[in-house]
Design an enzyme around this catalytic site. Structure first.
Site, PDB file in Angstrom:
ATOM      1  N   LYS A  48     -20.438  -0.114  62.972  1.00 60.81           N
ATOM      2  CA  LYS A  48     -20.429   0.448  61.618  1.00 60.81           C
ATOM      3  C   LYS A  48     -19.429   1.596  61.536  1.00 60.81           C
ATOM      4  O   LYS A  48     -19.308   2.390  62.469  1.00 60.81           O
ATOM      5  CB  LYS A  48     -21.839   0.926  61.276  1.00 60.81           C
ATOM      6  CG  LYS A  48     -22.051   1.411  59.854  1.00 60.81           C
ATOM      7  CD  LYS A  48     -23.517   1.739  59.651  1.00 60.81           C
ATOM      8  CE  LYS A  48     -23.821   2.293  58.278  1.00 60.81           C
ATOM      9  NZ  LYS A  48     -25.256   2.582  58.092  1.00 60.81           N
ATOM     10  N   SER A 105     -26.916   1.129  53.826  1.00 58.89           N
ATOM     11  CA  SER A 105     -25.502   1.398  53.966  1.00 58.89           C
ATOM     12  C   SER A 105     -24.813   0.542  55.041  1.00 58.89           C
ATOM     13  O   SER A 105     -23.597   0.622  55.213  1.00 58.89           O
ATOM     14  CB  SER A 105     -25.296   2.878  54.325  1.00 58.89           C
ATOM     15  OG  SER A 105     -25.888   3.185  55.568  1.00 58.89           O
ATOM     16  N   SER A 163     -31.198   1.666  55.477  1.00 58.63           N
ATOM     17  CA  SER A 163     -29.807   1.208  55.585  1.00 58.63           C
ATOM     18  C   SER A 163     -29.589   0.078  56.571  1.00 58.63           C
ATOM     19  O   SER A 163     -28.520  -0.537  56.569  1.00 58.63           O
ATOM     20  CB  SER A 163     -28.901   2.390  55.959  1.00 58.63           C
ATOM     21  OG  SER A 163     -28.769   3.264  54.869  1.00 58.63           O
TER      22      SER A 163
END
Length: 478
Positions: free
Chosen positions: A81, A156, A180
């Protein structure tokens, strides 16, 4: 006909590479080719590290030829990420402020993945600084679910979820401070686990205690429960620079094969207070029966968290706003001016959410802690009787970009986060996973399975039981 490496699981690739049935370099080339061909569809990747991946794969191949000991993920491609650091690779955090920033070291869990033999192939998309339950930013733009790229992938860790569901990579860890990991897992039809706080270390600086309020942690995301457990085994364990990290208690992969006939499971699609779309409820009713067929005892319950969903969300926002304001303070310490000259470089969403928000008072902050305590006590009361609690992950299915829901089943909600059922576990630190449960009109639905603190193995065992009874691996779009 030999299957493409991109169709295999991480565990399957690792076995094939160890048995010399697959070459790390060939595997990586297949993955890079698929990313080139398909990334424009969902915008899952922000950065593709072709050169680094090829170099690492070549080293992995030499290690095999030389008879060196191989790690559990030797030669397996992984995506990281874009909030987390990979040495020598840019970490934008989805912000124009960091568009050209290059990391000088690895995040701890990245270092552990590399030590286990994993090959980093790129960085996945995230909203600016990870603030959002959908994934969009001014560096790379929005990410869509592979089931319908015109609809959100969640956030996210939306880039991670989309990359997995589109078979661009077999492993893509996420991070979770309010859902997330679990929200994109639900919207992309993959598996995501927010582990117990401290299981995977989070070394944050300048504030080493930043992951505390609300609880934020890295966690595994994958297409299978086995792959998630395998990567959790690699990433877990105490770290001397994380004050909340805990020693690894067991081998998480072992939980995948464990029977669940002794588990007592509480089932409440709405967690006693959250609005859930009737079609989502129908999918969950069907999916939870898999646990009964696997031998577990499942009881319908009405949990008492001490407060309704609006009060819980208000407490979350109080804590999160303090955390977000601290983020801006850190930017100022680095020489940026997010509250002044650099304000226009921030995404308007972030400006509205943080800069335009009223700063909580200390008294409001501590009152939020009382709500947090009540939620914790409500869950502990339930877990005194049951091993697990099963609910919806999200009260709706993926919606079009920019069209956050304002109501579910006629109930008005806060459009940014009022449709998720994930935040209670970020207030309390309990482990919680999103398991693919089925679909509504071709759009995926996630089922959230939560357990007692440090009983991550129970969550994994139940998740694997659902997977065996209701496999989802052939449901991904081509």
């Amino acid at each position: 006909m030999v299957s493409s490496p991109t169709t295999l699981t991480a565990a399957g690739l690792a076995r094939a590479i160890r048995d010399r049935e697959r070459s790390p370099t060939a595997v990586v080339e297949s993955v890079l080719e698929r990313i080139r061909e398909r990334n424009d569809r969902t915008n899952a990747f922000v950065t593709v590290t072709d050169e680094l991946a090829r170099e690492t794969a070549a080293e992995a191949e030499r290690a095999i030829a030389d008879g060196e000991p191989l790690g559990p993920l030797h030669g397996v491609p992984v995506a990281v990420k874009d909030l987390d650091d990979v040495e020598g690779v840019r970490t934008t955090a989805g912000s124009l402020l960091f568009e050209d920033r290059v990391a000088d070291s690895d995040s701890p869990f990245v270092a552990r993945l590399k030590a286990a033999g994993a090959v980093v192939v790129g960085k996945t998309n995230t909203p600016e600084f990870g603030l959002g339950t959908t994934t969009d930013n001014r560096v790379a733009g929005p990410t869509g679910t592979p089931f319908d790229p015109d609809r959100v992938a969640g956030g996210s860790s939306g880039g991670a979820g989309a990359a997995l569901a589109d078979r661009l990579v077999p492993l893509a860890p996420g991070s979770d401070a309010g859902g997330s990991i679990r929200v994109p897992a639900s919207f992309c039809g993959v598996y995501g686990l927010k582990p117990t706080q401290g299981v995977i270390p989070n070394v944050s600086r300048p504030n080493g205690f930043a992951s505390h309020t609300p609880f934020a942690t890295t966690g595994p995301m994958a297409r299978t429960v086995e792959d998630a457990a395998l990567s959790l085994d690699v990433m877990a364990g105490i770290h001397p620079r994380d004050p909340f990290s805990v020693p690894k208690r067991n081998a998480y992969r072992d939980a995948v094969d464990r029977p669940v006939d002794e588990l007592q499971i509480a089932y409440s699609p709405d967690m006693g207070t959250y609005p859930v779309d009737p079609d989502v409820r129908d999918v969950l009713e069907d999916a939870v029966s898999a646990l009964e067929r696997a031998g577990a005892t499942v009881d319908a319950v009405d949990p008492d968290l001490g407060h309704d969903d609006e009060a819980i969300l208000d407490a979350y926002y109080t804590m999160a706003t303090v955390r977000w304001q601290s983020l801006l303070d850190n930017l100022e310490a680095e020489g940026f001016d997010p509250r002044g000259a650099d304000r226009d470089r921030l995404r308007p969403y972030l400006v509205d959410l943080v800069l335009e928000a009223d700063e909580p008072t200390t008294r409001e902050y501590k009152r939020a802690d009382v709500v947090r305590t009540d939620v914790f006590d409500g869950l502990q009361d339930l877990f005194a009787e049951y091993d697990l609690l099963v609910t919806a992950t999200v009260g709706t299915t993926p919606f079009p970009h920019g069209e956050e829901p304002e109501a579910i089943d006629g109930v008005e909600i806060e459009p940014l986060r009022g449709w998720v059922l994930t935040q209670p576990y970020n207030l309390t630190g309990h482990p919680a996973a999103s398991v693919p449960a089925g679909s509504v009109d071709g759009l995926p639905v996630g089922m959230q399975i939560a357990g007692r603190r440090h009983a991550d193995d129970d969550v994994l065992a139940a998740s694997a039981a659902v997977e065996r009874r209701r496999p989802w691996h052939d449901e991904y779009p081509e």
